[in-house]
Scaffold this motif. Structure first.
Motif, PDB file in Angstrom:
ATOM      1  N   LEU A  98      33.753  42.800  30.217  1.00  0.00           N
ATOM      2  CA  LEU A  98      34.142  43.493  28.993  1.00  0.00           C
ATOM      3  C   LEU A  98      35.556  44.066  29.115  1.00  0.00           C
ATOM      4  O   LEU A  98      36.273  44.171  28.124  1.00  0.00           O
ATOM      5  N   MET A  99      35.966  44.400  30.341  1.00  0.00           N
ATOM      6  CA  MET A  99      37.300  44.931  30.580  1.00  0.00           C
ATOM      7  C   MET A  99      38.352  43.824  30.611  1.00  0.00           C
ATOM      8  O   MET A  99      39.532  44.099  30.741  1.00  0.00           O
ATOM      9  N   GLY A 100      37.911  42.578  30.511  1.00  0.00           N
ATOM     10  CA  GLY A 100      38.843  41.462  30.492  1.00  0.00           C
ATOM     11  C   GLY A 100      39.069  40.821  31.848  1.00  0.00           C
ATOM     12  O   GLY A 100      40.031  40.072  32.027  1.00  0.00           O
ATOM     13  N   HIS A 101      38.186  41.082  32.801  1.00  0.00           N
ATOM     14  CA  HIS A 101      38.316  40.508  34.135  1.00  0.00           C
ATOM     15  C   HIS A 101      37.211  39.492  34.375  1.00  0.00           C
ATOM     16  O   HIS A 101      36.195  39.478  33.692  1.00  0.00           O
ATOM     17  N   SER A 102      37.416  38.666  35.368  1.00  0.00           N
ATOM     18  CA  SER A 102      36.477  37.573  35.635  1.00  0.00           C
ATOM     19  C   SER A 102      35.146  38.057  36.196  1.00  0.00           C
ATOM     20  O   SER A 102      34.166  37.335  36.156  1.00  0.00           O
ATOM     21  N   GLY A 103      35.110  39.235  36.746  1.00  0.00           N
ATOM     22  CA  GLY A 103      33.887  39.738  37.347  1.00  0.00           C
ATOM     23  C   GLY A 103      33.823  39.470  38.834  1.00  0.00           C
ATOM     24  O   GLY A 103      32.798  39.695  39.461  1.00  0.00           O
ATOM     25  N   THR A 104      34.923  38.976  39.415  1.00  0.00           N
ATOM     26  CA  THR A 104      34.937  38.731  40.851  1.00  0.00           C
ATOM     27  C   THR A 104      34.975  40.055  41.613  1.00  0.00           C
ATOM     28  O   THR A 104      35.575  41.024  41.174  1.00  0.00           O
ATOM     29  N   ILE A 105      34.300  40.033  42.747  1.00  0.00           N
ATOM     30  CA  ILE A 105      34.201  41.225  43.574  1.00  0.00           C
ATOM     31  C   ILE A 105      34.606  40.815  44.985  1.00  0.00           C
ATOM     32  O   ILE A 105      34.062  39.843  45.501  1.00  0.00           O
ATOM     33  N   PRO A 106      35.540  41.457  45.618  1.00  0.00           N
ATOM     34  CA  PRO A 106      36.291  42.655  45.243  1.00  0.00           C
ATOM     35  C   PRO A 106      37.410  42.338  44.265  1.00  0.00           C
ATOM     36  O   PRO A 106      37.753  41.172  44.040  1.00  0.00           O
ATOM     37  N   GLY A 107      38.007  43.402  43.722  1.00  0.00           N
ATOM     38  CA  GLY A 107      39.101  43.239  42.784  1.00  0.00           C
ATOM     39  C   GLY A 107      39.792  44.570  42.521  1.00  0.00           C
ATOM     40  O   GLY A 107      39.412  45.599  43.084  1.00  0.00           O
ATOM     41  N   GLY A 115      34.146  46.339  23.699  1.00  0.00           N
ATOM     42  CA  GLY A 115      33.020  45.486  24.054  1.00  0.00           C
ATOM     43  C   GLY A 115      31.692  46.208  23.960  1.00  0.00           C
ATOM     44  O   GLY A 115      30.688  45.632  23.550  1.00  0.00           O
ATOM     45  N   LEU A 116      31.681  47.473  24.352  1.00  0.00           N
ATOM     46  CA  LEU A 116      30.447  48.250  24.284  1.00  0.00           C
ATOM     47  C   LEU A 116      30.044  48.538  22.839  1.00  0.00           C
ATOM     48  O   LEU A 116      28.856  48.607  22.531  1.00  0.00           O
TER      49      LEU A 116
END
Length: 100
Positions: free
Chosen positions: A26-35, A52-53
């Motif tokens: 929702l923040m515009g990131h891919s969701g990869t961890i770490p980041g 998004g929320l």
């Protein structure tokens, strides 16, 4: 899996991995961890998360007694509140946000 979000001058926030990935997307990131998000990009990330929320179709929490076997559902909006506060602190302090 737990994901820990951190920024300077604010307590670390821990979220379950699936929830953290949803919020990161929702923040515009891919969701990869770490980041990480650079300090200059945090306001845009917060804005994306809040928008998004608003459009999220996640149902609100429901109450139940202890005798009921089903777990209580907590909405994504409520789960996001600590992260929103962390992002707001990062904006005030002009600091990066990291997660691992």
């Amino acid at each position: 899996m737990l994901v820990t979000f951190s920024t300077s001058r604010y307590s670390d926030i821990m979220l379950f991995g699936d929830v953290a990935k949803q919020l990161l997307q929702l923040m515009g990131h891919s969701g990869t961890i770490p980041g990480a998000i650079l300090a200059d990009d945090v306001p845009k990330a917060l804005q994306g998360l809040q928008q998004g929320l608003k459009s999220s179709t996640s149902p609100e929490s429901t109450e139940q007694t202890e005798a009921e076997a089903e777990p209580i559902h907590i909405s994504l909006k409520k789960r996001a509140l600590p992260l929103i506060e962390l992002l707001q602190s990062a904006i005030q302090n002009h600091s990066d946000v990291m997660w691992k």
